[in-house]
Design a protein around this motif. Sequence first.
Motif, mmCIF file in Angstrom:
data_model
loop_
_atom_site.group_PDB
_atom_site.id
_atom_site.type_symbol
_atom_site.label_atom_id
_atom_site.label_comp_id
_atom_site.label_asym_id
_atom_site.label_seq_id
_atom_site.Cartn_x
_atom_site.Cartn_y
_atom_site.Cartn_z
ATOM 1 N N ARG A 14 0.826 -1.205 0.000
ATOM 2 C CA ARG A 14 0.000 0.000 0.000
ATOM 3 C C ARG A 14 0.861 1.257 0.000
ATOM 4 N NH1 ARG A 14 -5.170 -0.737 4.079
ATOM 5 N NH2 ARG A 14 -6.073 -2.596 3.102
ATOM 6 N N GLU A 15 0.600 2.154 -0.925
ATOM 7 C CA GLU A 15 1.371 3.397 -0.988
ATOM 8 C C GLU A 15 1.110 4.276 0.231
ATOM 9 O OE1 GLU A 15 0.709 5.486 -4.573
ATOM 10 O OE2 GLU A 15 1.464 3.878 -5.873
ATOM 11 N N SER A 16 -0.072 4.186 0.791
ATOM 12 C CA SER A 16 -0.418 5.014 1.952
ATOM 13 C C SER A 16 0.021 4.405 3.273
ATOM 14 C CB SER A 16 -1.937 5.240 1.978
ATOM 15 O OG SER A 16 -2.630 3.996 2.052
ATOM 16 N N GLY A 17 0.674 3.259 3.225
ATOM 17 C CA GLY A 17 1.061 2.584 4.455
ATOM 18 C C GLY A 17 -0.098 1.812 5.051
ATOM 19 N N GLU A 18 0.145 1.177 6.161
ATOM 20 C CA GLU A 18 -0.904 0.348 6.754
ATOM 21 C C GLU A 18 -0.570 0.058 8.204
ATOM 22 O OE1 GLU A 18 -3.187 -3.935 5.852
ATOM 23 O OE2 GLU A 18 -1.354 -3.368 4.773
ATOM 24 N N VAL A 19 -1.617 -0.005 9.026
ATOM 25 C CA VAL A 19 -1.505 -0.485 10.398
ATOM 26 C C VAL A 19 -2.377 -1.739 10.504
ATOM 27 C CG1 VAL A 19 -1.921 0.001 12.831
ATOM 28 C CG2 VAL A 19 -1.067 1.809 11.335
#
Length: 800
Positions: free
Chosen positions: A405-410
């Motif tokens: 994911r380009e937006s990052g992830e938690v």
Amino acid sequence: MKEQQHRAGARAPGKLVTRLKYSLGVLMCLGCFSQPVLASEILTVALPDENFRPLPALATDLRLTGEADFREWPVYLTAFQSGQNITFEAALTSAVSVMPEGSLVSVTVNNKLVHEQAIEAFGKQQLIAFDMPAGAFKPGYNVVRLHTHQRHRVSCETAATYELWSEIDSSRTGLRFESGDLGINSFQDIAALAPDHRGAVRLRAVLGASPSAQHLSDAVRILSAVAVQSGFTYPFVEVVGSAGTGSGLDLFIGNPDELTALGAPLLPEEGTLAVAENGTSVSLVVHTADKDSVEALVRQILHGQDVLNAGSKDEGQQALSRAIKAPVKSGAEISLSDLGAETVEFNGRLLQTSFDLRLPEDFYPVETGSIELSLAGGYSPELSENSQIVVRVNGEIAAGMPLARESGEVFEQKKMRLSLAQFRPGMNSIEISTQLFDQQDEDCDTLALLNAPPRFLLLDNTTVKIPDLPRLRALPSLNASLAGGKLGANSQESKIYIPFSDPGLMSAAATLAVRLALDTEGEVPARISFGRPDKNEDGAIILGSHADLPISTMKRIGLAPERIRTAWSQPQQLHDTTQYVNIHSPVQRRMVSLQSISDQEPITTASIGSTPSVNNGPKPIVISSLPRSSDDELVGQWQERVDFQWKIPAAITDFSEILTGSITVEPAPEEEAELGANTVLVVAQGSTSDENNTYWTVFTSPSATILALSMQDIVSPHRWRHLRGKEARYDMVADTIEVTSVPPSRYVVTQPYSVTNWRLVIAGWLSRNPLVYAGALLIAAGFVAFSTRSVLSLNERGRQ
């Protein structure tokens, strides 16, 4: 002076070349002495530092690799020790690629940071020493952790992170006290005994000149219970005639007359034991009259009211549990914090998080399920598309997951499934490797990257869930039998045989027995006997020099006597007494072993432990060892190799036999690996009888002395985990273990009959025999089709 002598005898870190240089130097210095003088020199070269306590041995090596790594040790201190001024000392050697401006080593005690400094050892040892703050240690078990954070000097490539390492010198890493006295106030305080430079605890069985096999077995039973109760990770035993010197435990066992003759420092009441401290050593005196009283004392030690490990959940006890590593159970859910890992917020390129799982010794590794790894953490935005998480089991890739994911992830439960077929009985290593790529890596400003924002978060509440495990012991397999302390299907004890009463052989057998007891938490007793096992006895373990073992015994288990005798031709017998077993220096120990193996003069040869070759010319390269008369025959042989060689009738027969309790499969012919010039121990396992399905395990060396020394090495938790397959060969100089594995030739049912276990076993058997599975499906499909057609025909007739 003592410290200098101790350091001179310590093993140089890691490198084979260093070992060879030191070994050759000692050989040249001592080669002119006669054998009796050599023994005297060995005993006086390395003197222990009584105020310094090395840290205990671990099941992992002491090389901290990559950009972030750590090791932890459980350390027991008495109230007297914890009240002293304590200095922590460590010796660290790092790779030249480690950047000094951004690399740190830190030490925590009971999860509190006590020291941090830069890593400055590049190609040489860095000595770390600092005073512990008051109250850092408490009486009982404490957990000591050493962390490294390392960055590369010039490269920002992920591959360069594998060049980063710092190696801990075990002989110079530990705690220094004001006084070497232990201050023992209770039986539990025996756990405060100081390990030697290897992290091993010396246990001496004081049994007089000619102990009986029963007397030896009773002593080993007591020592095993003490080792389990005290949490020793690496005990070894010396069978001696009188009390020894230096740190360790001296066990005196017998009736009042026997105890007096042995020089016991006190005499407890019958059926009891007493502990007496003597500086850095402890005397344990056991007043017993028969085997029943020994067993009663063992039960009291293992299951008494003041059991050391009972009910305690503090950091030190948790670290001890992680170091001992009990087998996991079906259905268990374990967090990374339970396995010793920590929450990590990481801004580097490669994060490697590793832990061990010990599976039961009768675990049947087949495709019946998977161990579920549920990751908790997150990753930052704008990572490159090739960023990923890779999980390896025993060095092989088991699962992978992109961080896309380009937006990052938690995430809280990112599940990765690890097939059970990739695990094995005994110890297994799991590594979570997180590869993080960013645009900054291409710019490669190594100093700027030190303060870069975190790229990855791994939480310690990441869990490992164990499914229902199929239980069926497959033999031959050293890790499936020795790890459990017993080999036979119905064996209630470890049966160990040595040819005769010899100090080296008795010490080797006692050391092995205590190691097996650690694996079973003391619940499986060991019986040591002099002589040979009955030919029909199942699960026997035999120790001896190759010259003392019958040729028929070696042939029965598939260990070719000619191969052994050729490798260990004309060994020099350097032992007459137990003094050769008491060697502190690893260089000296290896030197004695190599002299015993080689019949060359150590000064005149440049090859340590080598044997002269008749032809020194280049050896031919063998392209193919398969005889053939034409290319068509060669193609046919290759076709046979790639075709699926399997016969349905034989498989069905095997399946029917497995339900009766054991199955025997005709073993495939195997090639025998040659013994290396410095091989000092061979461990082999095989069937001795086609009719009775008896399986024996043999430990053999060039001599009884070498057997005792190599057994001390092989029972270390780091080496013990590498004993697997049908045969294992230990090279003492290179410190390596080579193994030979073959397909199982016998399966032993170890669990009570249950639908769950047999469902898993049968499913696993079908996964290994896909043609039977396909055939069964076809038969079932045909039966359903026939039944359906019959029912439809009957319905049509009924309508008419």
